[in-house]
Design a protein around this motif. Structure first.
Motif, PDB file in Angstrom:
ATOM      1  N   ASP A 350       0.861  -1.181   0.000  1.00  0.00           N
ATOM      2  CA  ASP A 350       0.000   0.000   0.000  1.00  0.00           C
ATOM      3  C   ASP A 350       0.893   1.225   0.000  1.00  0.00           C
ATOM      4  OD1 ASP A 350      -1.951   1.842   0.199  1.00  0.00           O
ATOM      5  OD2 ASP A 350      -2.768   1.169   2.121  1.00  0.00           O
ATOM      6  N   LEU A 351       0.884   1.982  -1.118  1.00  0.00           N
ATOM      7  CA  LEU A 351       1.774   3.119  -1.265  1.00  0.00           C
ATOM      8  C   LEU A 351       1.125   4.433  -0.862  1.00  0.00           C
ATOM      9  CD1 LEU A 351       3.600   2.284  -4.618  1.00  0.00           C
ATOM     10  CD2 LEU A 351       4.217   1.674  -2.285  1.00  0.00           C
ATOM     11  N   ALA A 352      -0.042   4.366  -0.241  1.00  0.00           N
ATOM     12  CA  ALA A 352      -0.708   5.587   0.216  1.00  0.00           C
ATOM     13  C   ALA A 352      -1.381   5.326   1.554  1.00  0.00           C
ATOM     14  CB  ALA A 352      -1.737   6.056  -0.808  1.00  0.00           C
ATOM     15  N   THR A 353      -1.354   6.351   2.414  1.00  0.00           N
ATOM     16  CA  THR A 353      -2.026   6.254   3.707  1.00  0.00           C
ATOM     17  C   THR A 353      -2.934   7.459   3.898  1.00  0.00           C
ATOM     18  OG1 THR A 353      -0.171   7.371   4.806  1.00  0.00           O
ATOM     19  CG2 THR A 353      -0.141   4.966   4.774  1.00  0.00           C
ATOM     20  N   VAL A 354      -4.017   7.273   4.634  1.00  0.00           N
ATOM     21  CA  VAL A 354      -4.954   8.361   4.911  1.00  0.00           C
ATOM     22  C   VAL A 354      -4.349   9.272   5.987  1.00  0.00           C
ATOM     23  CG1 VAL A 354      -7.239   8.963   5.788  1.00  0.00           C
ATOM     24  CG2 VAL A 354      -6.969   6.982   4.289  1.00  0.00           C
ATOM     25  N   VAL A 355      -4.242  10.576   5.683  1.00  0.00           N
ATOM     26  CA  VAL A 355      -3.720  11.533   6.666  1.00  0.00           C
ATOM     27  C   VAL A 355      -4.808  12.475   7.167  1.00  0.00           C
ATOM     28  CG1 VAL A 355      -1.345  11.470   5.836  1.00  0.00           C
ATOM     29  CG2 VAL A 355      -2.945  13.072   4.797  1.00  0.00           C
ATOM     30  N   VAL A 356      -5.896  12.644   6.398  1.00  0.00           N
ATOM     31  CA  VAL A 356      -7.025  13.466   6.829  1.00  0.00           C
ATOM     32  C   VAL A 356      -8.314  12.772   6.407  1.00  0.00           C
ATOM     33  CG1 VAL A 356      -8.240  15.660   6.624  1.00  0.00           C
ATOM     34  CG2 VAL A 356      -5.737  15.638   6.645  1.00  0.00           C
ATOM     35  N   ARG A 357      -9.214  12.572   7.347  1.00  0.00           N
ATOM     36  CA  ARG A 357     -10.530  11.990   7.052  1.00  0.00           C
ATOM     37  C   ARG A 357     -11.576  13.100   7.242  1.00  0.00           C
ATOM     38  NH1 ARG A 357      -9.672   7.995   9.402  1.00  0.00           N
ATOM     39  NH2 ARG A 357      -9.481   6.391   7.796  1.00  0.00           N
ATOM     40  N   THR A 358     -12.290  13.453   6.185  1.00  0.00           N
ATOM     41  CA  THR A 358     -13.244  14.563   6.241  1.00  0.00           C
ATOM     42  C   THR A 358     -14.632  14.072   6.647  1.00  0.00           C
ATOM     43  OG1 THR A 358     -14.094  14.443   3.965  1.00  0.00           O
ATOM     44  CG2 THR A 358     -11.961  15.528   4.288  1.00  0.00           C
ATOM     45  N   ASP A 359     -15.558  15.022   6.803  1.00  0.00           N
ATOM     46  CA  ASP A 359     -16.954  14.694   7.118  1.00  0.00           C
ATOM     47  C   ASP A 359     -17.792  14.490   5.857  1.00  0.00           C
ATOM     48  OD1 ASP A 359     -16.421  14.923   9.830  1.00  0.00           O
ATOM     49  OD2 ASP A 359     -16.858  17.083   9.847  1.00  0.00           O
ATOM     50  N   LEU A 360     -17.185  14.702   4.702  1.00  0.00           N
ATOM     51  CA  LEU A 360     -17.923  14.578   3.445  1.00  0.00           C
ATOM     52  C   LEU A 360     -18.092  13.110   3.054  1.00  0.00           C
ATOM     53  CD1 LEU A 360     -16.519  17.310   1.010  1.00  0.00           C
ATOM     54  CD2 LEU A 360     -18.879  17.035   1.779  1.00  0.00           C
ATOM     55  N   VAL A 361     -19.276  12.762   2.595  1.00  0.00           N
ATOM     56  CA  VAL A 361     -19.549  11.436   2.051  1.00  0.00           C
ATOM     57  C   VAL A 361     -20.141  11.605   0.656  1.00  0.00           C
ATOM     58  CG1 VAL A 361     -19.855  10.347   4.300  1.00  0.00           C
ATOM     59  CG2 VAL A 361     -21.824  11.357   3.140  1.00  0.00           C
ATOM     60  N   LEU A 362     -20.196  10.524  -0.092  1.00  0.00           N
ATOM     61  CA  LEU A 362     -20.655  10.598  -1.478  1.00  0.00           C
ATOM     62  C   LEU A 362     -22.075  11.132  -1.596  1.00  0.00           C
ATOM     63  CD1 LEU A 362     -19.190   7.392  -3.168  1.00  0.00           C
ATOM     64  CD2 LEU A 362     -18.583   9.772  -3.585  1.00  0.00           C
ATOM     65  N   ASP A 363     -22.901  10.847  -0.621  1.00  0.00           N
ATOM     66  CA  ASP A 363     -24.287  11.326  -0.679  1.00  0.00           C
ATOM     67  C   ASP A 363     -24.361  12.856  -0.639  1.00  0.00           C
ATOM     68  OD1 ASP A 363     -25.252   8.798  -0.861  1.00  0.00           O
ATOM     69  OD2 ASP A 363     -25.749   8.601   1.269  1.00  0.00           O
ATOM     70  N   ASP A 364     -23.291  13.505  -0.136  1.00  0.00           N
ATOM     71  CA  ASP A 364     -23.270  14.967  -0.059  1.00  0.00           C
ATOM     72  C   ASP A 364     -22.815  15.616  -1.358  1.00  0.00           C
ATOM     73  OD1 ASP A 364     -23.945  14.771   2.653  1.00  0.00           O
ATOM     74  OD2 ASP A 364     -21.837  14.624   3.238  1.00  0.00           O
ATOM     75  N   ILE A 365     -22.352  14.796  -2.328  1.00  0.00           N
ATOM     76  CA  ILE A 365     -21.663  15.305  -3.513  1.00  0.00           C
ATOM     77  C   ILE A 365     -22.448  14.910  -4.766  1.00  0.00           C
ATOM     78  CG2 ILE A 365     -19.483  15.216  -4.803  1.00  0.00           C
ATOM     79  CD1 ILE A 365     -18.201  14.329  -2.102  1.00  0.00           C
ATOM     80  N   PRO A 366     -22.563  15.797  -5.751  1.00  0.00           N
ATOM     81  CA  PRO A 366     -23.269  15.460  -6.998  1.00  0.00           C
ATOM     82  C   PRO A 366     -22.651  14.240  -7.670  1.00  0.00           C
ATOM     83  CG  PRO A 366     -22.828  17.812  -6.894  1.00  0.00           C
ATOM     84  CD  PRO A 366     -22.093  17.205  -5.749  1.00  0.00           C
ATOM     85  N   ALA A 367     -23.503  13.451  -8.308  1.00  0.00           N
ATOM     86  CA  ALA A 367     -23.047  12.205  -8.923  1.00  0.00           C
ATOM     87  C   ALA A 367     -21.999  12.445 -10.009  1.00  0.00           C
ATOM     88  CB  ALA A 367     -24.247  11.447  -9.497  1.00  0.00           C
ATOM     89  N   TRP A 368     -22.095  13.583 -10.713  1.00  0.00           N
ATOM     90  CA  TRP A 368     -21.148  13.829 -11.800  1.00  0.00           C
ATOM     91  C   TRP A 368     -19.711  14.022 -11.303  1.00  0.00           C
ATOM     92  CZ3 TRP A 368     -18.487  18.382 -11.397  1.00  0.00           C
ATOM     93  CH2 TRP A 368     -19.067  19.423 -10.652  1.00  0.00           C
TER      94      TRP A 368
END
Length: 400
Positions: A350-368
């Protein structure tokens, strides 16, 4: 009475929007730092690293050994400070800096060095690079795998294998030399050496002009070549005011960087050829007449193992540093997160690690916009990644 005259300059260049270089020009202590990490992090790393060096100004040392020890300790302290700041402040995570520092103690010059900023010496018409670049391509040059000319154009020339602030452990190069009248020392960041050749630099510092005029011309040369990076230079000239002063430039010989005294091991390994079979080695061990050949074979095997270990260590160190400098915005399940590392698959690693986890989820974002996050959106640094997150469109009742 001999004296040291000095001048320093730092310039943003023609491309960058901020200057992440910093320099220190005191009475007896001088240093250049080239920060990295993006936005203000690089500036913070560079300026922070100079603080322990500046604290050495005016110190009196018992002998040369004590001065070198103090300079090395200051570089270690610089590493501790930058590392701790990077760990304590999320926006500084991944920052680092090069550091090339000197103390002038009477006629002695003490040098400490980490990274790819350089120290040069012009003495009696010979221009020499005192420091060894801590980069992947310099390691390949030392191995004899590529030439200096190839290194200048190598696609991985920006990968640094040693820097302040990247790890709690730091290996510091150091040296001491006796200054002679008319010696000229140049400390500079790679914003100069990356675009201006050694012969041109040597020709400029060989002129018997005021050091402030010389460093100004060096910056102009870097900017005339495109100015792709910040450029910083400090020129020190050790003069004897009672001696006749040269009125014309001397003829200069460029001496390429020398391989470290313990560093020509790859050339030796490459010249050994075939080692024969296990059977022939066993036979030699039982033949007193062949013991010298056997010892040569054993030494060669040990050299190969050592060479392989060093290469792996350098590649791993370079890879860790490269991963620490890359960020992208993507998804962890349905949550928007900021990753540090590379958005690629490399077998089970795994060459990437999570450094910031936001409160945004896909349901909050337009499908496009979902495919953009699923693919991962690259960021210049952590601050840029946070700006990307802030700019992600939000979904309202009228948005599909």
């Amino acid at each position: 009475m001999r004296r040291l005259i000095a001048a320093g300059i730092s310039d943003i260049g023609r491309v960058r929007t901020s200057n992440e270089d910093a320099y220190l020009a005191g009475d007896s202590v001088y240093a250049v730092a080239d920060g990295m990490g993006g936005h203000v992090a690089g500036e913070v790393a560079a300026s922070t690293a100079l603080e322990p060096i500046a604290a050495l100004e005016g110190k009196i040392f018992a002998d040369s050994s004590a001065a070198v020890t103090a300079l090395r300790a200051a570089v270690v302290e610089a590493n501790d400070r930058v590392t701790q700041m990077a760990e304590a402040e999320p926006s500084y995570h991944g920052m680092g800096t090069t550091l090339t520092a000197v103390i002038v103690e009477g006629q002695r010059l003490h040098v400490a060095h980490v990274g790819d900023s350089r120290a040069y010496l012009l003495r009696d018409g010979q221009f020499s690079q005192l420091t060894d670049d801590h980069t992947l391509v310099q390691h390949l040059v030392n191995e004899g795998q590529i030439t200096l000319e190839e290194a200048a154009q190598h696609p991985q020339r920006s990968i640094i294998t040693r820097a302040i602030g990247v790890s709690h452990d730091i290996d510091v190069d150091s040296m001491t030399l006796e200054l002679l009248p008319d010696d000229v020392l140049l400390l500079c960041s790679d914003g100069l050496t990356g675009v201006v050749g050694d012969a041109t630099i040597a020709g400029e510092i060989n002129r018997p002009d005021d050091p402030s005029d010389v460093v100004a011309r060096l910056v102009k040369l870097a900017n005339d070549a495109g100015g792709p990076d910040n450029v910083t230079a400090i020129l020190l000239r050790y003069e004897d005011p009672d001696a006749p002063r040269a009125t014309a430039p001397r003829t200069i010989t460029i001496r390429p960087p020398t391989v470290p005294s313990d560093g020509n091991w790859i050339a030796g390994v490459g010249a050994t050829g075939s080692f024969g079979t296990t059977g022939s080695l066993a036979a030699a061990l039982h033949d007193p007449g062949d013991r010298s050949d056997t010892m040569r074979i054993v030494r060669r095997i040990v050299a190969i193992v050592f060479a392989a270990a060093v290469v792996v260590a350098v590649l791993v160190g370079g890879a860790r540093f490269l991963l620490s400098q890359n960020y992208f915005v993507g998804l962890e399940d349905d949550t928007v997160v900021i990753y540090q590392g590379l958005d690629v698959e490399f077998g089970p690693l795994d060459l990437a690690t999570v450094v910031v986890r936001t409160d945004l989820v896909l349901d909050d974002i337009p499908a496009w916009y979902h495919p953009t996050l699923e693919a991962g959106r690259p960021a210049a640094d952590l601050n840029d990644a946070q700006r990307i997150v802030a700019g992600i469109p939000r979904r309202d009742d009228s948005t599909p």
